[in-house]
Design a protein around this motif. Structure first.
Motif, mmCIF file in Angstrom:
data_model
loop_
_atom_site.group_PDB
_atom_site.id
_atom_site.type_symbol
_atom_site.label_atom_id
_atom_site.label_comp_id
_atom_site.label_asym_id
_atom_site.label_seq_id
_atom_site.Cartn_x
_atom_site.Cartn_y
_atom_site.Cartn_z
ATOM 1 N N TYR A 53 -12.202 -1.149 0.969
ATOM 2 C CA TYR A 53 -11.413 -1.068 -0.263
ATOM 3 C C TYR A 53 -10.147 -1.904 -0.146
ATOM 4 C CZ TYR A 53 -8.644 0.838 -4.108
ATOM 5 O OH TYR A 53 -7.870 0.962 -5.239
ATOM 6 N N LEU A 54 -9.444 -1.782 0.977
ATOM 7 C CA LEU A 54 -8.193 -2.514 1.154
ATOM 8 C C LEU A 54 -8.423 -4.021 1.195
ATOM 9 C CD1 LEU A 54 -6.444 -0.219 3.789
ATOM 10 C CD2 LEU A 54 -5.942 -0.406 1.335
ATOM 11 N N ALA A 55 -9.576 -4.436 1.729
ATOM 12 C CA ALA A 55 -9.878 -5.872 1.806
ATOM 13 C C ALA A 55 -10.106 -6.471 0.423
ATOM 14 C CB ALA A 55 -11.098 -6.102 2.687
ATOM 15 N N GLN A 56 -10.515 -5.644 -0.537
ATOM 16 C CA GLN A 56 -10.834 -6.118 -1.885
ATOM 17 C C GLN A 56 -9.656 -6.000 -2.847
ATOM 18 O OE1 GLN A 56 -14.332 -3.957 -3.122
ATOM 19 N NE2 GLN A 56 -15.506 -4.609 -1.325
ATOM 20 N N HIS A 57 -8.541 -5.471 -2.371
ATOM 21 C CA HIS A 57 -7.379 -5.287 -3.234
ATOM 22 C C HIS A 57 -6.130 -5.871 -2.583
ATOM 23 C CE1 HIS A 57 -10.260 -2.296 -4.697
ATOM 24 N NE2 HIS A 57 -9.616 -2.339 -5.844
ATOM 25 N N SER A 58 -5.115 -6.067 -3.390
ATOM 26 C CA SER A 58 -3.879 -6.644 -2.866
ATOM 27 C C SER A 58 -3.237 -5.692 -1.864
ATOM 28 C CB SER A 58 -2.899 -6.918 -4.016
ATOM 29 O OG SER A 58 -2.652 -5.733 -4.753
ATOM 30 N N PRO A 59 -2.528 -6.218 -0.886
ATOM 31 C CA PRO A 59 -1.918 -5.383 0.156
ATOM 32 C C PRO A 59 -0.963 -4.333 -0.420
ATOM 33 C CG PRO A 59 -1.840 -7.705 0.755
ATOM 34 C CD PRO A 59 -2.277 -7.654 -0.672
ATOM 35 N N ILE A 60 -0.876 -3.196 0.266
ATOM 36 C CA ILE A 60 0.015 -2.109 -0.149
ATOM 37 C C ILE A 60 1.127 -1.985 0.894
ATOM 38 C CG2 ILE A 60 0.191 0.351 -0.686
ATOM 39 C CD1 ILE A 60 -2.823 0.293 -1.306
ATOM 40 N N HIS A 61 2.323 -2.358 0.490
ATOM 41 C CA HIS A 61 3.459 -2.316 1.406
ATOM 42 C C HIS A 61 4.502 -1.290 0.998
ATOM 43 C CE1 HIS A 61 1.886 -5.753 3.525
ATOM 44 N NE2 HIS A 61 1.928 -6.501 2.436
ATOM 45 N N GLN A 62 4.438 -0.815 -0.246
ATOM 46 C CA GLN A 62 5.395 0.177 -0.725
ATOM 47 C C GLN A 62 4.754 1.036 -1.812
ATOM 48 O OE1 GLN A 62 8.687 -2.147 -2.043
ATOM 49 N NE2 GLN A 62 7.505 -3.367 -3.486
ATOM 50 N N ARG A 63 5.372 2.186 -2.091
ATOM 51 C CA ARG A 63 4.787 3.159 -3.016
ATOM 52 C C ARG A 63 4.510 2.575 -4.396
ATOM 53 N NH1 ARG A 63 6.167 9.289 -2.360
ATOM 54 N NH2 ARG A 63 6.643 9.487 -0.149
ATOM 55 N N GLU A 64 5.403 1.729 -4.875
ATOM 56 C CA GLU A 64 5.265 1.196 -6.227
ATOM 57 C C GLU A 64 3.947 0.442 -6.407
ATOM 58 O OE1 GLU A 64 7.938 1.055 -4.366
ATOM 59 O OE2 GLU A 64 9.212 2.436 -5.502
ATOM 60 N N GLN A 65 3.413 -0.072 -5.316
ATOM 61 C CA GLN A 65 2.174 -0.847 -5.392
ATOM 62 C C GLN A 65 0.934 0.038 -5.494
ATOM 63 O OE1 GLN A 65 2.904 -3.049 -1.761
ATOM 64 N NE2 GLN A 65 3.483 -4.891 -2.909
ATOM 65 N N LEU A 66 1.108 1.365 -5.449
ATOM 66 C CA LEU A 66 -0.029 2.277 -5.536
ATOM 67 C C LEU A 66 -0.477 2.524 -6.976
ATOM 68 C CD1 LEU A 66 1.130 5.007 -2.979
ATOM 69 C CD2 LEU A 66 -0.695 3.324 -2.637
#
Length: 299
Positions: free
Chosen positions: A171-184
């Motif tokens: 799932y993470l490979a198919q989506h943009s990186p998550i570095h902070q809560r706002e990106q969720l």
């Protein structure tokens, strides 16, 4: 006085229902009824009132109960003093109820070791996604998320445990990186079925994010874990279960983590029964030994 009849009286007094007393004694419910009736005939008194919701002690039964409990304690003490290593000869049935995740992931292997240590002991594990009720005699020992405010129970804080936010590598490979809560906010989440949530202690997703999409929900935490592992989205899962699945990886582990508590309960009237006491102590010892699994370091 026939101890065999008295122990049937004692178990029915504790259970309040024939079928539950029969389960604990590992006999048919008709056997319990017959033994109690024989005791009542021998004593010439009625010990129980047969009511729609179960068996209630009469005044005569309440007077007899502490005397029989004293006999039981004496019997256990004599057996242990006369038989070296008698703790190894535990027998009878113990039913342990627990949350689905803890029961399936942790208790299943622990209770296997307990059974191997005491071959004559029979153990039933109820690992279900709902709250079990000691007051309804659904189990002898219950591990639960919520500490009861009242009741004739022995209660101990079994252990704290950690929960984290997880996703699959795929799932993470198919989506943009998550570095902070706002990106969720734009991500898909897996969660509980709201109207079937059995404990307020499981309400934590809203503390993390208001998800735009929750396409999959389940009453089962293990089903949620499998959904996440298959790439359905993100979910908050107990670390002791999710960390065993190589398909899963924690997301923002330093920022998003929760701690919850497992409480262990047992009716007071069972505390002096050797098999119950041994199982209780065993589960406490096992939980203490698993602290690094139950409460892994963040990051």
């Amino acid at each position: 006085m026939d101890w065999d009849q008295l122990r049937f009286f004692l178990e029915l007094a504790r259970a309040g229902r024939l079928v539950i007393a029969a389960r604990r004694l590992e006999v048919d419910h008709t056997t319990v009824s017959r033994k109690v009736q024989a005791l009542e005939k021998k004593l010439g008194m009625t010990l129980f009132l047969r009511e729609p919701d179960g068996y209630k002690l009469t005044e005569a039964g309440r007077d007899l109960l502490p005397q029989v409990e004293a006999m039981e304690s004496a019997y256990v003490g004599i057996a242990q003093s006369l038989t070296p290593g008698s703790d190894q000869q535990l027998s009878g049935l113990v039913r342990v109820g627990a949350t689905e995740g803890y029961g399936s992931t942790i208790l299943a292997s622990q209770l296997t070791r307990l059974s191997q240590r005491h071959p004559d002991l029979k153990v039933e594990l109820l690992a279900v996604p709902r709250a079990l009720q000691l007051s309804r005699n659904e189990a002898d020992i219950v591990i639960t998320l919520e500490r009861p405010e009242r009741g004739p129970f022995i209660i101990t804080r079994l252990t704290d445990y950690s929960l984290r936010l997880y996703a699959s590598h795929g799932y993470l490979a198919q989506h943009s990186p998550i570095h902070q809560r706002e990106q969720l906010k734009g991500h898909s989440f897996v969660s509980y079925v709201d109207d079937l949530l059995y404990s307020k202690e499981l309400l934590f997703l809203d503390e993390v994010v208001k998800p735009a999409r929750t396409p999959l929900r389940s009453t089962s935490i293990l089903a949620q874990q499998q959904m996440v592992a298959a790439g359905a989205g993100l979910a908050i899962l107990p670390a002791f279960a999710a960390d065993q699945n190589r398909a899963l990886v924690p997301v923002l582990p330093d920022a998003i983590h929760f701690t919850r508590t497992f409480w262990m309960l047992m009716p007071i009237e069972l505390k002096d029964i050797a098999r119950m006491r041994t199982t209780w102590n065993f589960l406490r010892e096992q939980a203490a030994q698993l602290q690094s699994t139950l409460l892994p370091e963040h990051g």
